[in-house]
Design a protein around this motif. Sequence first.
Motif, PDB file in Angstrom:
ATOM      1  N   ASP A  79     -35.277  20.835  13.895  1.00 47.47           N
ATOM      2  CA  ASP A  79     -34.456  19.973  13.222  1.00 47.47           C
ATOM      3  C   ASP A  79     -33.884  19.109  14.285  1.00 47.47           C
ATOM      4  OD1 ASP A  79     -34.710  21.058  10.630  1.00 47.47           O
ATOM      5  OD2 ASP A  79     -33.306  22.541  11.143  1.00 47.47           O
ATOM      6  N   LYS A 138     -33.467  15.954  16.512  1.00 46.84           N
ATOM      7  CA  LYS A 138     -33.982  14.807  16.656  1.00 46.84           C
ATOM      8  C   LYS A 138     -34.029  14.444  18.089  1.00 46.84           C
ATOM      9  CE  LYS A 138     -30.752  13.559  14.187  1.00 46.84           C
ATOM     10  NZ  LYS A 138     -29.699  12.811  13.311  1.00 46.84           N
ATOM     11  N   ASP A 179     -42.984  16.201  14.039  1.00 49.13           N
ATOM     12  CA  ASP A 179     -42.271  15.117  13.341  1.00 49.13           C
ATOM     13  C   ASP A 179     -40.967  14.729  13.798  1.00 49.13           C
ATOM     14  OD1 ASP A 179     -44.329  15.151  11.359  1.00 49.13           O
ATOM     15  OD2 ASP A 179     -43.479  16.994  10.099  1.00 49.13           O
ATOM     16  N   ASN A 180     -40.351  15.625  14.606  1.00 51.25           N
ATOM     17  CA  ASN A 180     -38.912  15.185  15.137  1.00 51.25           C
ATOM     18  C   ASN A 180     -38.917  14.574  16.175  1.00 51.25           C
ATOM     19  OD1 ASN A 180     -40.086  17.527  16.115  1.00 51.25           O
ATOM     20  ND2 ASN A 180     -38.080  18.416  16.624  1.00 51.25           N
ATOM     21  N   SER A 209     -28.855  13.396  17.658  1.00 52.07           N
ATOM     22  CA  SER A 209     -29.976  13.092  18.195  1.00 52.07           C
ATOM     23  C   SER A 209     -29.793  13.292  19.810  1.00 52.07           C
ATOM     24  CB  SER A 209     -30.677  11.837  17.987  1.00 52.07           C
ATOM     25  OG  SER A 209     -29.642  10.836  18.196  1.00 52.07           O
TER      26      SER A 209
END
Length: 290
Positions: free
Chosen positions: A183, A185, A207-208, A145
Motif C-alpha cells: 500500500d 506509494k 503496482d505501487n 507517498s
Amino acid sequence: MAQASVDCNDTGGSVLSEPQSSAWKCPTIDFHHHLLAHEGYVDQLLMAMDAAGIDKVCLNGLGVPSANWLGDTSPGNTEAEQAWRLHPERIIPIASLRLGVHGAAHVRELHERGFVGLKTTRPLRDYDHPSFDEVYAAAAERGMSILFHTGFIVRSLADDTDDVSSARTRPVLLDRVARTFPDLKIVMAHLGMPWFEEAAQMCRFHDNVYTDLSGSMQGWRNRMAPADLARLLWWPGAFKKVVFGSDVPPWEIGAAKTDYLRILDLLDLPQEVKAAVMGGTAATLTERAS
C-alpha cells in the motif's frame, strides 16, 4: 478539428497513436521540486509556473549543505511548510526525511503538520534495511507517498560527515520494500540513473512503484534517445508509471516541461497517457488519505 478532452482519472488504454490536438482537463503537476536558498524563491517559482502552464508543484526542502545549485544550505521542512500555507492552491507540501536519522514518530508528526508525502535521499543504510520498515509502515498507514532518490547522488559539503553512498539508493533495493508494503506509494527519482533497467523493471513488476524522468537540462534525459526510453518501458501501459518531475530551478522548469512533452510526442503516446504523466498520476499520489 475539435479538441477531445481527457478525463484526469482515465489513464487506461494501450500505447496507441491519438491526435496531437487533443486536450486534457487535469492539472499539470511537477512532482519533484526543491526549495532553494535564494531570496524571493517562492515568488520566482510561482511566476515560472504561470509562464510554463504548471498548475501545482510538490515542494520539499532537503535541508542539507551543498556545493552546487541547491545553494549553500537548502531550506528544510519548516520553510516548505510556510510556502505551502501561503500558497495552498499551488504548492503541495512534501517533507524531507533522512532514513537512519528519522523514525516513524517523525513521519506521524509530519503528517499531522499537513505534509502529504515524503522525499528521502542520502540514506545511512540500504533502502531495504529492516530498520527502515517502521518508517515505511507509518507512511503507508497515512497514505503518504515517498519520493526516493535513486541513482548517483550529487556531491555536497557534508558527504564525508554524513557517510553518503550512492550504492544504497539502487532501484532494486526498493524491491523488498514494495513487496512488504504493497500500500506504500513509491516514486523513484531519475529512473534510477544509471541503473535504468532496474528502475524500469521495478515499475513493471510492482503496482505501487512509479518513476520520474527528472534531471538537469544537460543531463541523462537529453542523452537518451526516445527509442531507448521506449525500449526500457516497453510493456503496454508502461508510461502510466511515469510522473512529471523537474528537479531544476525555476528558470529551467518550463524547459523541463517542454522536454517531457517532446519525448511523449515523439513516442506517439495517447492523450490519456500524457495526461497521467503530466499530472493525473501525481494528483492521485498526493491525495491526503486522512
